[in-house]
Structures are given as structure tokens and as C-alpha cells.
Design an enzyme around this catalytic site. Structure first.
Site, mmCIF file in Angstrom:
data_model
loop_
_atom_site.group_PDB
_atom_site.id
_atom_site.type_symbol
_atom_site.label_atom_id
_atom_site.label_comp_id
_atom_site.label_asym_id
_atom_site.label_seq_id
_atom_site.Cartn_x
_atom_site.Cartn_y
_atom_site.Cartn_z
ATOM 1 N N GLU A 98 0.842 -1.202 0.000
ATOM 2 C CA GLU A 98 0.000 0.000 0.000
ATOM 3 C C GLU A 98 0.876 1.251 0.000
ATOM 4 O O GLU A 98 1.982 1.231 0.535
ATOM 5 C CB GLU A 98 -0.861 0.018 1.275
ATOM 6 C CG GLU A 98 -2.330 -0.295 1.056
ATOM 7 C CD GLU A 98 -3.097 0.867 0.418
ATOM 8 O OE1 GLU A 98 -2.521 1.613 -0.388
ATOM 9 O OE2 GLU A 98 -4.290 0.994 0.725
ATOM 10 N N ASP A 99 0.367 2.316 -0.568
ATOM 11 C CA ASP A 99 1.105 3.569 -0.527
ATOM 12 C C ASP A 99 1.021 4.213 0.861
ATOM 13 O O ASP A 99 2.015 4.416 1.535
ATOM 14 C CB ASP A 99 0.618 4.537 -1.627
ATOM 15 C CG ASP A 99 -0.891 4.766 -1.606
ATOM 16 O OD1 ASP A 99 -1.601 4.171 -0.766
ATOM 17 O OD2 ASP A 99 -1.384 5.558 -2.438
ATOM 18 N N ASP A 102 -3.956 5.753 6.041
ATOM 19 C CA ASP A 102 -4.396 7.036 6.605
ATOM 20 C C ASP A 102 -5.462 6.726 7.663
ATOM 21 O O ASP A 102 -5.131 6.423 8.808
ATOM 22 C CB ASP A 102 -4.921 7.872 5.432
ATOM 23 C CG ASP A 102 -5.328 9.280 5.792
ATOM 24 O OD1 ASP A 102 -4.873 9.807 6.812
ATOM 25 O OD2 ASP A 102 -6.119 9.887 5.039
ATOM 26 N N PHE A 151 -1.001 16.253 3.868
ATOM 27 C CA PHE A 151 -1.319 15.602 2.595
ATOM 28 C C PHE A 151 -0.070 15.634 1.734
ATOM 29 O O PHE A 151 0.516 16.693 1.499
ATOM 30 C CB PHE A 151 -2.499 16.277 1.887
ATOM 31 C CG PHE A 151 -3.056 15.400 0.797
ATOM 32 C CD1 PHE A 151 -3.974 14.401 1.094
ATOM 33 C CD2 PHE A 151 -2.620 15.531 -0.517
ATOM 34 C CE1 PHE A 151 -4.455 13.552 0.091
ATOM 35 C CE2 PHE A 151 -3.096 14.692 -1.514
ATOM 36 C CZ PHE A 151 -4.022 13.701 -1.205
ATOM 37 N N ARG A 164 2.497 12.308 -9.354
ATOM 38 C CA ARG A 164 2.952 10.927 -9.092
ATOM 39 C C ARG A 164 4.400 10.741 -9.533
ATOM 40 O O ARG A 164 5.087 9.849 -9.072
ATOM 41 C CB ARG A 164 2.081 9.922 -9.856
ATOM 42 C CG ARG A 164 0.617 9.868 -9.405
ATOM 43 C CD ARG A 164 -0.063 8.646 -10.018
ATOM 44 N NE ARG A 164 -1.515 8.713 -9.956
ATOM 45 C CZ ARG A 164 -2.253 8.334 -8.907
ATOM 46 N NH1 ARG A 164 -1.672 7.874 -7.827
ATOM 47 N NH2 ARG A 164 -3.567 8.411 -8.951
#
Ligand code: IMP
Length: 173
Positions: A98-99, A102, A151, A164
Site C-alpha cells: 500500500e502507498d 491514513d 497531505f 505521481r
């Protein structure tokens, strides 16, 4: 909202590369017989590409896509499957790649549906964790970096599909 842009490098590219190699070494130490990696598109694609190249031993991989954020910087709390896996998980040592974890909503959803496919083991590697944002207490075995509630974009992560391509992780503002 639409004019948010990267304003500050939070994690430089060389630190990411070093940490990803450490995670790969940890994974290989824990699972020396090999792993089946499941990356979550699109955010994890660069992390996945670097992780597999650092991993020794037997590695197979697959991709799935889910959508949890609409267009902004806050979670809608709803997860939708956009692309399912190509391969079965039965008896495999699976690692979800997973990136960011959160709120944990996406990962909890993924774990539930992947667990039902009978992997031998199911673990998670995430590049970034934002512990202060967690709504669901979902375990993550391999964490690249823990960050504050900011963020971030770059290294596969987007804001409105942009950024990205940055080699580092940057904060938007
Ligand atoms: P969660 O379900 O709230 O844990 O959100 C997980 C997903 O939201 C991640 O896989 C990312 O795709 C996205 N996300 C959360 N925080 C960020 C961020 O700071 N930048 C870019 N995407 C994020």
C-alpha cells in the site's frame, strides 16, 4: 483546493530508496521461502516497482485497484473495487503493498476481502503511515515512514492525478 501544489520536500528520494531496501530485507528475513505481493493501484505502483527489485528470493506479484478518495484530500469513507486480482491467493504468503495507511478504512476493506481467499499468511507493507488519522486499528507489519497529518504527493502519490512522477515525497499546500 484546485491550486494545491508541492511546497516542501518531506522525504528525499535517497531516503526513500534506503528505506525500501531495508523493508525488502526485513520481508525476506521473515519470509525466506518467497512472497506474493499484491499492490494497490495506482498509488503503490512505484513503491511496488522498487520493493520487488530489492527483494531476494521467489517473488510473484499481482495488482488490484480500489478507489477511496474522490478528488480532494479527505477520505469519503467508502471503498470501491475497480480492478480485482488476476491470480488466486490460496496457500500463498501474501503481502499487501500500500502507498499510505491514513484512516485505515481502505486497508481494513482489502484485508477482509483478501483474507477470504485463504492465503497462508497475509501481511501489509506500506510506504507511509499517518497514525494520528487512524479510525480503524488495523495492523501493518512493515512501515516505511510515519508522518504527521499532512497531505503528501510524489513517488506514486497524487493530488488530483498529478505529481505521481516526483522522485521524493512532498507536502502540498
Ligand atoms: P485510508 O482508507 O484513509 O487509509 O486511505 C488510504 C488511501 O488514501 C491511500 O491508499 C491513498 O491512496 C489515499 N491517501 C491518503 N492520504 C494521502 C495523501 O497524503 N496523499 C495522497 N493520497 C493519500
Amino acid at each position: 483546493m484546485s491550486d494545491l501544489r508541492p511546497i516542501e520536500v518531506l522525504i528525499p528520494a535517497d531516503s526513500i530508496q534506503r528505506r525500501v531496501a531495508e523493508l525488502a530485507a526485513e520481508i525476506h528475513h521473515d519470509l525466506p521461502d518467497g512472497v506474493h505481493l499484491v499492490a494497490v493501484l495506482k498509488g503503490a505502483f512505484i513503491f511496488m516497482a522498487d520493493l520487488v527489485r530489492s527483494l531476494e528470493g521467489r517473488v510473484s506479484l499481482d495488482f488490484m485497484a480500489v478507489s477511496s478518495y474522490a478528488k480532494g484530500t479527505t477520505s469519503s469513507g467508502e471503498v470501491r473495487m475497480l480492478k480485482d486480482l488476476d491470480h488466486a491467493l490460496d496457500g500463498k504468503d501474501v503481502i499487501i503493498v500500500e502507498d499510505i495507511v491514513d484512516t485505515g478504512v481502505t486497508l481494513a476493506y482489502l484485508k477482509e476481502i483478501l483474507r477470504a481467499r485463504n492465503p497462508r499468511t497475509l501481511r501489509t507493507a506500506c510506504l507511509i503511515s499517518k497514525p494520528s488519522r487512524r479510525q480503524l486499528d488495523v495492523p501493518v507489519e512493515y512501515i516505511g515512514f510515519r508522518i504527521e497529518d499532512r497531505f503528501v504527493v510524489g513517488y506514486g502519490l497524487d493530488y488530483a492525478e498529478q505529481y505521481r512522477n516526483l522522485p521524493h515525497i512532498a507536502v502540498v499546500g
